[in-house]
Structure formats: structure tokens, C-alpha cells
Design an enzyme around this catalytic site. Structure first.
Site, PDB file in Angstrom:
ATOM      1  N   LYS A 235       0.838  -1.201   0.000  1.00  0.00           N
ATOM      2  CA  LYS A 235       0.000   0.000   0.000  1.00  0.00           C
ATOM      3  C   LYS A 235       0.873   1.252   0.000  1.00  0.00           C
ATOM      4  CE  LYS A 235      -3.889  -2.434   2.077  1.00  0.00           C
ATOM      5  NZ  LYS A 235      -4.641  -2.843   3.258  1.00  0.00           N
TER       6      LYS A 235
ATOM      7  N   GLN B  54      -4.985  -1.599   9.526  1.00  0.00           N
ATOM      8  CA  GLN B  54      -4.906  -2.927   8.931  1.00  0.00           C
ATOM      9  C   GLN B  54      -5.527  -3.968   9.864  1.00  0.00           C
ATOM     10  OE1 GLN B  54      -3.815  -3.467   5.773  1.00  0.00           O
ATOM     11  NE2 GLN B  54      -4.212  -5.656   5.922  1.00  0.00           N
TER      12      GLN B  54
ATOM     13  N   ASP C 143     -11.486   2.762   4.066  1.00  0.00           N
ATOM     14  CA  ASP C 143     -11.803   1.333   3.999  1.00  0.00           C
ATOM     15  C   ASP C 143     -13.310   1.076   3.934  1.00  0.00           C
ATOM     16  OD1 ASP C 143      -9.799  -0.645   3.932  1.00  0.00           O
ATOM     17  OD2 ASP C 143      -9.151  -0.134   5.963  1.00  0.00           O
TER      18      ASP C 143
HETATM   19  N1  GUN Z   1      -7.284  -6.851   6.011  1.00  0.00           N
HETATM   20  C1  GUN Z   1      -7.595  -7.583   4.911  1.00  0.00           C
HETATM   21  N2  GUN Z   1      -8.128  -6.797   3.955  1.00  0.00           N
HETATM   22  C2  GUN Z   1      -8.154  -5.540   4.458  1.00  0.00           C
HETATM   23  C3  GUN Z   1      -8.588  -4.289   3.941  1.00  0.00           C
HETATM   24  O1  GUN Z   1      -9.076  -4.167   2.820  1.00  0.00           O
HETATM   25  N3  GUN Z   1      -8.435  -3.227   4.777  1.00  0.00           N
HETATM   26  C4  GUN Z   1      -7.924  -3.349   6.033  1.00  0.00           C
HETATM   27  N4  GUN Z   1      -7.847  -2.256   6.763  1.00  0.00           N
HETATM   28  N5  GUN Z   1      -7.513  -4.488   6.541  1.00  0.00           N
HETATM   29  C5  GUN Z   1      -7.626  -5.582   5.755  1.00  0.00           C
END
Ligand code: GUN
Length: 283
Positions: free
Chosen positions: A54, A98, A121
Site C-alpha cells: 500500500k 490494517q 476502507d
Molecule cells: N485486512 C484484509 N483486507 C483488508 C482491507 O481491505 N483493509 C484493512 N484495513 N484491513 C484488511
């Protein structure tokens, strides 16, 4: 006939290119540079990898990003304090915590503390609710990326039967909502579903988001179906999806590979949401 491969990597590259150009124009207009804060708690190797990807993607398109790596022993109040600081930080437009968080933390309380206007998100109850009633809002990145892929192959879900396997808040539930919004008839399957194979065989669109390597077999797939594989399962040195790709590609009409399918799209959608947050598109 072999399925057409939906090349998420190539589609995501196009999105990143367009975003880089958009950000360049925004900066020329004197607008602020979009900023994303990524919060990683603990040392889960998969989460660590995703956060690094990311960060790299942000840099590539011109999004400012900062990482907050915290020990797994952090207290709930400390993490809430960090979220408060990020909520009021003018250079931060998007906040991503995350998931999963260590079991010692109350994940939902943390998510609830994120300013909905910075919730790139789409996990905050306000954004979840808006999605459910069809209002514009931040949408979880993985299902948003999947809808983008379905649109890219010019497949119209209206009137089609869609089956989603997995009822997580991150993928399964929002995916079902998005397909419903596009007038698909949606079945959301899960671990208690009685005859999963039979449900899947009905699907014109099949989304597998279970985290079980190669669970979906060729004979679960309706000939010609659109098969979307969300799974990223490490098995030895290999990364396998939830779909047995080699056999499934002879049954499906379209199929996403793993890696190079849904994964890159998820990151592209995060970048897009961060730019939207910066431009206050929804709030
Ligand atoms: N863990 C797995 N997929 C995601 C996501 O799209 N966003 C976040 N914040 N955590 C994750």
C-alpha cells in the site's frame, strides 16, 4: 472453451495511471496532496506485506503516506488516541487500520473512532449503513475492486444470479450489497450453508472469499460464469486462491487469477478512495 482471464494487475495499473495524472492536476490547481495514514499493529507477516504494498502504491501515484507500526501489546486507549490525532491531522485524508487487530483489542471500537470522512476502507458503521441504503459512501476496497473488474469486462449483473462465499464485513457482506444494488439476485453462503456446491452451480457470478486453498472445484462452476477469486492462501512457497484455477478455467467464462487478480484492484481502490477523501467527495 478456456475462460478469459480478468487481468486485475493490468486494470489496476490503468487506474493508478489515471490517479497519478489526477493528483498532478490537483496539485497544479493548488489543492492539497492526498494523504493516507496506515496503522499496523503487531507483526503479522501477511499484514506487513500488504502494508508495504500500500505504501509503495501511494508513492507511485503521488499520495503522501505515513505508517504507524505499533507493538501487539499496545493498549486500546493508546490506539484510540492515535486515531484521534489522525482524525484531526490536516495532511491526513484517509486512515486505514490494517485488520485483523490482535485479539486483545476491541476492533470495532477502533473502527468506530475513525472519522467517517476519513474512513477510506468503508468499515465505519456510517459508511456501512450508507452502502446498505444506496447512498454514496466509502466502499470496502476489495468489493469495490471486484465491481470495477465486472464493469471492465462489460458484464451486467442485472437479473443474474450471484453467489458470494464468505460473510465477512470486509468482503462478503459489502460484496453482496454491491451486487444487489446492481440488480443481481444474491445468495450469501457461509460455513453453515448446506450444499455449497449446489448453490455455486447456480451462479452466473461466483465470488469466493473464504480463505481455503482451491476449495471451489470446476464442477461447482456453471459453464460460462464469471468467477472472482478473493483468496490469498500461502501453501508452502505457492500462493493459491480459493478456486482451483487450473481446472476452473475450463468451466468459467471469465476468471481472476491469483496472484494478479483481485489483490492489485484492492490497492487501486484504496488509492482512489484516498483521493476522493481529499476532495471531500462524500462528506
Ligand atoms: N485486512 C484484509 N483486507 C483488508 C482491507 O481491505 N483493509 C484493512 N484495513 N484491513 C484488511
Amino acid at each position: 472453451m478456456a475462460a478469459q482471464i480478468i487481468d486485475g494487475k493490468a486494470i489496476a495499473k490503468e487506474i493508478r495511471k489515471a490517479l497519478a495524472e489526477k493528483i498532478k492536476v490537483l496539485l497544479e490547481q493548488g489543492k492539497p496532496r492526498p494523504g493516507l495514514a496506515v496503522v499496523l499493529v503487531g507483526d503479522d507477516p501477511a499484514s506487513n506485506l500488504y502494508v508495504n504494498m500500500k505504501k509503495k502504491a501511494c508513492k507511485e501515484v503521488g499520495i503522501y503516506s505515513e505508517e504507524h507500526r505499533l507493538p501487539g501489546t499496545i493498549r486500546q486507549n493508546e490506539l484510540l488516541g492515535l486515531i484521534d490525532n489522525l482524525n484531526s491531522d490536516a495532511k491526513i485524508h484517509g486512515i486505514l487500520v490494517q485488520l485483523p487487530l490482535p485479539k486483545s483489542l476491541d476492533e470495532q471500537e477502533i473502527i468506530n473512532r475513525i472519522d467517517p470522512a476519513k474512513d477510506v476502507d468503508g468499515f465505519h458503521p456510517i459508511n456501512v449503513g450508507k452502502l446498505c441504503i444506496g447512498e454514496k459512501a466509502f466502499i470496502p476496497c476489495t468489493p469495490a475492486g471486484i465491481m470495477h473488474m465486472i464493469d471492465t469486462i462489460e458484464y451486467n449483473p442485472s437479473g443474474k444470479k450471484a453467489v458470494v462465499i464468505g460473510r465477512s464485513n470486509i468482503v462478503g457482506k459489502p460484496m453482496a450489497q454491491l451486487l444487489l444494488q446492481r440488480n443481481a439476485t444474491v445468495t450469501l453462503c457461509h460455513s453453515k450453508t448446506k450444499d455449497l456446491a449446489a448453490e455455486c452451480r447456480q451462479a452466473d457470478i461466483l465470488v469466493a472469499a473464504v480463505g481455503k486453498p482451491e476449495m471451489v472445484k470446476a464442477d461447482w462452476i456453471k459453464p460460462g460464469a464469471v468467477v472472482i477469486d478473493v483468496g490469498i492462501n500461502k501453501v508452502g512457497t505457492k500462493t493459491l486462491g480459493d478456486v482451483a484455477f487450473e481446472q476452473a478455467k475450463n468451466a468459467a467464462g471469465w476468471i481472476t487469477p491469483v496472484p494478479g487478480g483481485v489483490g492489485p484492484m484492492t490497492i487501486a481502490m484504496l488509492l482512489n478512495s484516498t483521493v476522493n477523501a481529499c476532495e471531500s467527495v462524500f462528506y
